[in-house]
Design a protein around this motif. Sequence first.
Motif, PDB file in Angstrom:
ATOM      1  N   ASP A  89      -6.501   4.406  -5.406  1.00 53.27           N
ATOM      2  CA  ASP A  89      -7.629   3.498  -5.146  1.00 53.27           C
ATOM      3  C   ASP A  89      -8.591   4.090  -4.125  1.00 53.27           C
ATOM      4  O   ASP A  89      -9.787   3.835  -4.189  1.00 53.27           O
ATOM      5  CB  ASP A  89      -7.082   2.159  -4.639  1.00 53.27           C
ATOM      6  CG  ASP A  89      -6.210   1.471  -5.674  1.00 53.27           C
ATOM      7  OD1 ASP A  89      -6.761   0.815  -6.563  1.00 53.27           O
ATOM      8  OD2 ASP A  89      -4.971   1.621  -5.596  1.00 53.27           O
ATOM      9  N   ASP A 125      -1.762  -0.957  -4.064  1.00 54.07           N
ATOM     10  CA  ASP A 125      -2.888  -0.041  -3.896  1.00 54.07           C
ATOM     11  C   ASP A 125      -2.358   1.293  -3.395  1.00 54.07           C
ATOM     12  O   ASP A 125      -1.326   1.352  -2.720  1.00 54.07           O
ATOM     13  CB  ASP A 125      -3.908  -0.589  -2.895  1.00 54.07           C
ATOM     14  CG  ASP A 125      -4.605  -1.843  -3.406  1.00 54.07           C
ATOM     15  OD1 ASP A 125      -4.831  -1.928  -4.624  1.00 54.07           O
ATOM     16  OD2 ASP A 125      -4.899  -2.739  -2.592  1.00 54.07           O
ATOM     17  N   VAL A 172       0.857  -1.178   0.000  1.00 59.95           N
ATOM     18  CA  VAL A 172       0.000   0.000   0.000  1.00 59.95           C
ATOM     19  C   VAL A 172       0.892   1.226   0.000  1.00 59.95           C
ATOM     20  O   VAL A 172       1.782   1.359   0.845  1.00 59.95           O
ATOM     21  CB  VAL A 172      -0.937   0.021   1.227  1.00 59.95           C
ATOM     22  CG1 VAL A 172      -1.713   1.340   1.293  1.00 59.95           C
ATOM     23  CG2 VAL A 172      -1.906  -1.145   1.171  1.00 59.95           C
ATOM     24  N   SER A 218       0.648  -6.959  -5.405  1.00 56.52           N
ATOM     25  CA  SER A 218      -0.576  -6.173  -5.480  1.00 56.52           C
ATOM     26  C   SER A 218      -0.313  -4.804  -4.877  1.00 56.52           C
ATOM     27  O   SER A 218       0.124  -4.688  -3.738  1.00 56.52           O
ATOM     28  CB  SER A 218      -1.691  -6.879  -4.706  1.00 56.52           C
ATOM     29  OG  SER A 218      -2.843  -6.057  -4.637  1.00 56.52           O
TER      30      SER A 218
END
Length: 286
Positions: free
Chosen positions: A135, A86, A6, A84
């Motif tokens: 996001d 974000d 993140v 991943s």
Amino acid sequence: MNRKIVIVTGMSGSGKSTAAKTLEDVGFFCVDNLPVDLLPKLLELADSTGGEIARLALIIDLRQREFFPRYSSIMKSLELAGVSLDVLFLDSRDDVLVRRYSQTRRQHPLAPRGNLLDGINKERKELQEIRERSDWIIDTSDMTVHQLRDEIRKIFNSYRSDYLKVVVMSFGFGKGVPVESDMVLDVRFLPNPFFVEELKAKDGRDPSVANWLLGHEVTRKFLDKFEELLTFLLPLYIREGKQYFTISIGCTGGFHRSVLVAEHIAQLLVRNDYTRVEVKHRELGT
């Protein structure tokens, strides 16, 4: 392995420090302003932990200005590596940012000697692209620290932000109350196995000691009422953002009654999926 990163960014003064602390509470390993070129090395080190660091949060602001022009290429390389990514963007109105800077007497990174509003406007322009690709965008203008923390927890609720780590510790009052205690319980009112010859040399983990203590109605009633109290209290502590809670249970020597109660309470708490439980017996050295 699957890895979650993140990126926490946004306007200076919008609450990134609060966001970092909250993400740490819900299981992220947070790194503040890591140089972009060191990111591959950080991922390599994280992989070497054997999965202990599965979720990373990178706090990035204008001290890492080279990150923003390279954002697209960095994101693509991370996705190719199976990561991943974000982006959480924190924002606030200009007037709120000015007030916060005035209250803290900090200098804006883009206005060290100039007009504060000019610095804020420059920062908005530099962050515009990553803001559009974020996001989540949180406007913290009218939020308290607690409200911001709760909002971030809602976003990342899949990482069990509702966990509470509970340590249940037995101890003997003769050696003092544990300084780390959040709650102290005195169980010296319970019948004492120390005065039963065949139980004296055993501790509260022994089945014969447990059966003797639980054979008394006062012990069973007390445990029922204490379980009821904890069932009421612990969700309230979680709601207030508490992550750790130490229950210290004391008797005279810390070998019989407190040990039995600590073991019993821990077993009850294990059945609650919002708590992680650790049992310690100070006087037994375990």
